[in-house]
Design a protein around this motif. Structure first.
Motif, mmCIF file in Angstrom:
data_model
loop_
_atom_site.group_PDB
_atom_site.id
_atom_site.type_symbol
_atom_site.label_atom_id
_atom_site.label_comp_id
_atom_site.label_asym_id
_atom_site.label_seq_id
_atom_site.Cartn_x
_atom_site.Cartn_y
_atom_site.Cartn_z
ATOM 1 N N VAL A 31 0.839 -1.204 0.000
ATOM 2 C CA VAL A 31 0.000 0.000 0.000
ATOM 3 C C VAL A 31 0.876 1.256 0.000
ATOM 4 O O VAL A 31 0.631 2.210 -0.746
ATOM 5 C CB VAL A 31 -0.944 -0.002 1.213
ATOM 6 C CG1 VAL A 31 -1.694 1.330 1.317
ATOM 7 C CG2 VAL A 31 -1.933 -1.148 1.115
ATOM 8 N N ILE A 32 1.910 1.264 0.845
ATOM 9 C CA ILE A 32 2.828 2.411 0.892
ATOM 10 C C ILE A 32 3.533 2.583 -0.447
ATOM 11 O O ILE A 32 3.666 3.712 -0.962
ATOM 12 C CB ILE A 32 3.859 2.224 2.018
ATOM 13 C CG1 ILE A 32 3.163 2.072 3.382
ATOM 14 C CG2 ILE A 32 4.833 3.393 2.038
ATOM 15 C CD1 ILE A 32 2.353 3.268 3.796
ATOM 16 N N THR A 33 3.982 1.491 -1.027
ATOM 17 C CA THR A 33 4.657 1.566 -2.333
ATOM 18 C C THR A 33 3.722 2.106 -3.404
ATOM 19 O O THR A 33 4.103 2.972 -4.207
ATOM 20 C CB THR A 33 5.176 0.176 -2.743
ATOM 21 O OG1 THR A 33 6.078 -0.311 -1.744
ATOM 22 C CG2 THR A 33 5.892 0.246 -4.081
ATOM 23 N N LEU A 34 2.502 1.612 -3.420
ATOM 24 C CA LEU A 34 1.529 2.082 -4.406
ATOM 25 C C LEU A 34 1.199 3.554 -4.190
ATOM 26 O O LEU A 34 1.050 4.311 -5.151
ATOM 27 C CB LEU A 34 0.269 1.232 -4.325
ATOM 28 C CG LEU A 34 -0.830 1.515 -5.356
ATOM 29 C CD1 LEU A 34 -0.293 1.324 -6.773
ATOM 30 C CD2 LEU A 34 -2.045 0.617 -5.118
ATOM 31 N N GLU A 35 1.109 3.970 -2.927
ATOM 32 C CA GLU A 35 0.841 5.376 -2.610
ATOM 33 C C GLU A 35 1.935 6.272 -3.176
ATOM 34 O O GLU A 35 1.660 7.333 -3.772
ATOM 35 C CB GLU A 35 0.747 5.544 -1.094
ATOM 36 C CG GLU A 35 0.461 6.960 -0.627
ATOM 37 C CD GLU A 35 -1.006 7.290 -0.642
ATOM 38 O OE1 GLU A 35 -1.347 8.401 -0.229
ATOM 39 O OE2 GLU A 35 -1.813 6.446 -1.068
ATOM 40 N N LYS A 36 3.177 5.877 -3.022
ATOM 41 C CA LYS A 36 4.293 6.670 -3.536
ATOM 42 C C LYS A 36 4.308 6.692 -5.062
ATOM 43 O O LYS A 36 4.636 7.714 -5.672
ATOM 44 C CB LYS A 36 5.612 6.121 -3.004
ATOM 45 C CG LYS A 36 5.799 6.296 -1.506
ATOM 46 C CD LYS A 36 7.125 5.702 -1.042
ATOM 47 C CE LYS A 36 7.321 5.884 0.450
ATOM 48 N NZ LYS A 36 8.612 5.299 0.920
ATOM 49 N N GLN A 37 3.959 5.573 -5.675
ATOM 50 C CA GLN A 37 3.951 5.514 -7.134
ATOM 51 C C GLN A 37 2.834 6.358 -7.736
ATOM 52 O O GLN A 37 2.994 6.933 -8.826
ATOM 53 C CB GLN A 37 3.825 4.057 -7.593
ATOM 54 C CG GLN A 37 5.045 3.197 -7.300
ATOM 55 C CD GLN A 37 4.813 1.737 -7.635
ATOM 56 O OE1 GLN A 37 3.679 1.297 -7.833
ATOM 57 N NE2 GLN A 37 5.909 0.974 -7.712
ATOM 58 N N LEU A 38 1.707 6.439 -7.045
ATOM 59 C CA LEU A 38 0.564 7.176 -7.571
ATOM 60 C C LEU A 38 0.639 8.672 -7.293
ATOM 61 O O LEU A 38 0.017 9.463 -8.011
ATOM 62 C CB LEU A 38 -0.735 6.621 -6.977
ATOM 63 C CG LEU A 38 -1.145 5.210 -7.397
ATOM 64 C CD1 LEU A 38 -2.405 4.791 -6.644
ATOM 65 C CD2 LEU A 38 -1.377 5.126 -8.893
ATOM 66 N N ASP A 39 1.381 9.064 -6.284
ATOM 67 C CA ASP A 39 1.391 10.464 -5.854
ATOM 68 C C ASP A 39 1.764 11.454 -6.956
ATOM 69 O O ASP A 39 1.148 12.514 -7.059
ATOM 70 C CB ASP A 39 2.332 10.635 -4.651
ATOM 71 C CG ASP A 39 2.112 11.963 -3.950
ATOM 72 O OD1 ASP A 39 1.121 12.067 -3.203
ATOM 73 O OD2 ASP A 39 2.915 12.894 -4.182
ATOM 74 N N PRO A 40 2.758 11.200 -7.823
ATOM 75 C CA PRO A 40 3.083 12.174 -8.878
ATOM 76 C C PRO A 40 1.946 12.419 -9.862
ATOM 77 O O PRO A 40 1.948 13.435 -10.569
ATOM 78 C CB PRO A 40 4.292 11.536 -9.592
ATOM 79 C CG PRO A 40 4.888 10.601 -8.581
ATOM 80 C CD PRO A 40 3.726 10.088 -7.800
ATOM 81 N N PHE A 41 0.970 11.508 -9.942
ATOM 82 C CA PHE A 41 -0.145 11.692 -10.867
ATOM 83 C C PHE A 41 -1.211 12.638 -10.309
ATOM 84 O O PHE A 41 -2.180 12.954 -11.014
ATOM 85 C CB PHE A 41 -0.796 10.344 -11.190
ATOM 86 C CG PHE A 41 0.103 9.404 -11.938
ATOM 87 C CD1 PHE A 41 0.283 9.534 -13.301
ATOM 88 C CD2 PHE A 41 0.778 8.389 -11.268
ATOM 89 C CE1 PHE A 41 1.107 8.664 -13.996
ATOM 90 C CE2 PHE A 41 1.608 7.517 -11.955
ATOM 91 C CZ PHE A 41 1.778 7.652 -13.327
ATOM 92 N N GLY A 42 -1.031 13.098 -9.070
ATOM 93 C CA GLY A 42 -2.036 13.933 -8.437
ATOM 94 C C GLY A 42 -2.360 15.217 -9.185
ATOM 95 O O GLY A 42 -3.532 15.470 -9.517
ATOM 96 N N PRO A 43 -1.367 16.082 -9.485
ATOM 97 C CA PRO A 43 -1.673 17.355 -10.168
ATOM 98 C C PRO A 43 -2.351 17.190 -11.523
ATOM 99 O O PRO A 43 -3.395 17.812 -11.758
ATOM 100 C CB PRO A 43 -0.290 18.020 -10.273
ATOM 101 C CG PRO A 43 0.490 17.447 -9.139
ATOM 102 C CD PRO A 43 0.030 16.037 -9.022
ATOM 103 N N PRO A 44 -1.812 16.361 -12.448
ATOM 104 C CA PRO A 44 -2.525 16.233 -13.727
ATOM 105 C C PRO A 44 -3.898 15.587 -13.589
ATOM 106 O O PRO A 44 -4.828 15.906 -14.328
ATOM 107 C CB PRO A 44 -1.586 15.358 -14.580
ATOM 108 C CG PRO A 44 -0.690 14.675 -13.612
ATOM 109 C CD PRO A 44 -0.543 15.595 -12.461
ATOM 110 N N LEU A 45 -4.039 14.694 -12.596
ATOM 111 C CA LEU A 45 -5.337 14.053 -12.393
ATOM 112 C C LEU A 45 -6.358 15.072 -11.894
ATOM 113 O O LEU A 45 -7.527 15.067 -12.326
ATOM 114 C CB LEU A 45 -5.200 12.903 -11.397
ATOM 115 C CG LEU A 45 -6.414 11.990 -11.223
ATOM 116 C CD1 LEU A 45 -6.783 11.317 -12.543
ATOM 117 C CD2 LEU A 45 -6.141 10.941 -10.153
ATOM 118 N N ASN A 46 -5.925 15.970 -11.006
ATOM 119 C CA ASN A 46 -6.831 17.008 -10.525
ATOM 120 C C ASN A 46 -7.286 17.915 -11.661
ATOM 121 O O ASN A 46 -8.454 18.323 -11.726
ATOM 122 C CB ASN A 46 -6.154 17.839 -9.437
ATOM 123 C CG ASN A 46 -6.098 17.108 -8.109
ATOM 124 O OD1 ASN A 46 -6.920 16.226 -7.841
ATOM 125 N ND2 ASN A 46 -5.130 17.457 -7.279
#
Length: 315
Positions: A200-215
């Motif tokens: 879960v922690i690994t997936l959280e870190k991998q997904l975090d950079p997608f936050g701005p474009p996803l927003n």
């Protein structure tokens, strides 16, 4: 003889599940959700929201979207729907996708106690937006648009205000790799009261950079949904199906309000926990979609019945 006692029960069940009763039930659920948010959404400064409140907000949304999904899919699989089966199939799939996205979001936030800026649920949220948008576009295509100049002016005004507000909420538009670099440098740590497993922690870190474009994608889809809802509202204005599509337009507006608030709060309120008062509009979205589906089915089936009565019994 044995079938006679069952008939009153069936008639009673049919009467209980009539369109007016189901519409009333939907409205009551919206009122219950609003009262729940009004009474319990305010928190004591420095204290988070209790776990039971998060479960309550989740249930208020999930029940509304489950009901809406069932009714939209009923319309989609019915040959009586005048506005087109594909319209309601896509709307129903959108409700189902949002339901699944909520499950992942709540799993991340309530169970693992992570900040779900990006979670696996976003895949289903995006799918929900696309399905709802396609369904509403198909509804527009089913009508011959012959809008007057003032109606196009209204649509332009709604689009302008929607884009301006969305831009203000999302400013500044960040596409850098600051978030991912911060995680890599150890500047950002993920702390939870319940230790999350490594995957879960690994997936959280991998997904975090997608936050701005996803927003930004959410903002674009919100505005697009709002514009299509305005076109639908004017296209069906005054027709037999105007009431149902007013509800669909209200659902799209509710989705816009709730999502804009969530984007604003998540960006500007430190350690924001979902469940603020304006997020009740997520529940209203499901409620309005359900009412719209009910009214559409009722009008369509009545139209089919009248057509059959005119033709009379076949010889």
């Amino acid at each position: 003889m044995s079938s006679t006692p069952d008939k009153p029960n069936k008639d009673g069940l049919t009467a209980w599940l009539s369109t007016p009763n189901l519409v009333l039930l939907s409205v009551m659920w919206g009122v219950v959700a609003l009262l729940f948010f009004l009474l319990f959404s305010v928190t004591i400064p420095g204290e988070g929201r209790p776990f039971w409140y998060g479960i309550g907000t989740l249930l208020s949304e999930q029940i509304a979207f489950t009901f809406a999904a069932a009714l939209c899919l009923r319309n989609g699989f019915s040959s009586k729907i005048a506005s087109g089966r594909n319209v309601w199939l896509f709307l129903g799939f959108g409700m189902v996708s949002f339901f699944i996205g909520n499950l992942f979001f709540s799993w991340w936030e309530l169970y693992w106690e992570l900040d779900p800026a990006v979670s696996p649920g976003d895949l289903f949220y995006v799918g929900s937006y696309f399905c709802m948008t396609i369904g509403m576009i198909l509804a527009v295509r089913s009508r011959r648009l012959n809008l007057e100049l003032w109606q196009w002016g209204v649509i332009l005004a709604i689009a302008t205000v929607g884009v301006a507000f969305a831009a203000w909420v999302s400013h500044p538009f960040e596409f850098g790799l600051d978030a991912s670099n911060a995680i890599a440098d150890g500047a950002v740590t993920i702390e939870t009261a319940r230790p999350a497993p490594d995957w879960v922690i690994t997936l959280e870190k991998q997904l975090d950079p997608f936050g701005p474009p996803l927003n930004l994608l959410y903002v674009v889809l919100d505005v697009l949904l709002l514009i299509i809802a305005a076109i639908l509202l004017l296209a069906f204005w005054g027709g037999r199906f105007s009431q149902s599509w007013r509800m669909i337009a209200a659902a799209a507006f509710s989705q816009y309000v709730a999502d804009m608030w969530f984007k604003y709060a998540d960006k500007n309120i430190p350690n924001y926990e979902s469940g603020d008062l304006l997020e009740v509009f997520f529940t209203f979205t499901g409620v309005f979609f359900a009412i719209g589906a009910l009214l559409e089915y009722d009008v369509s089936t009545r139209a089919v019945s009248r057509s059959r009565r005119r033709r009379g019994p076949s010889s």
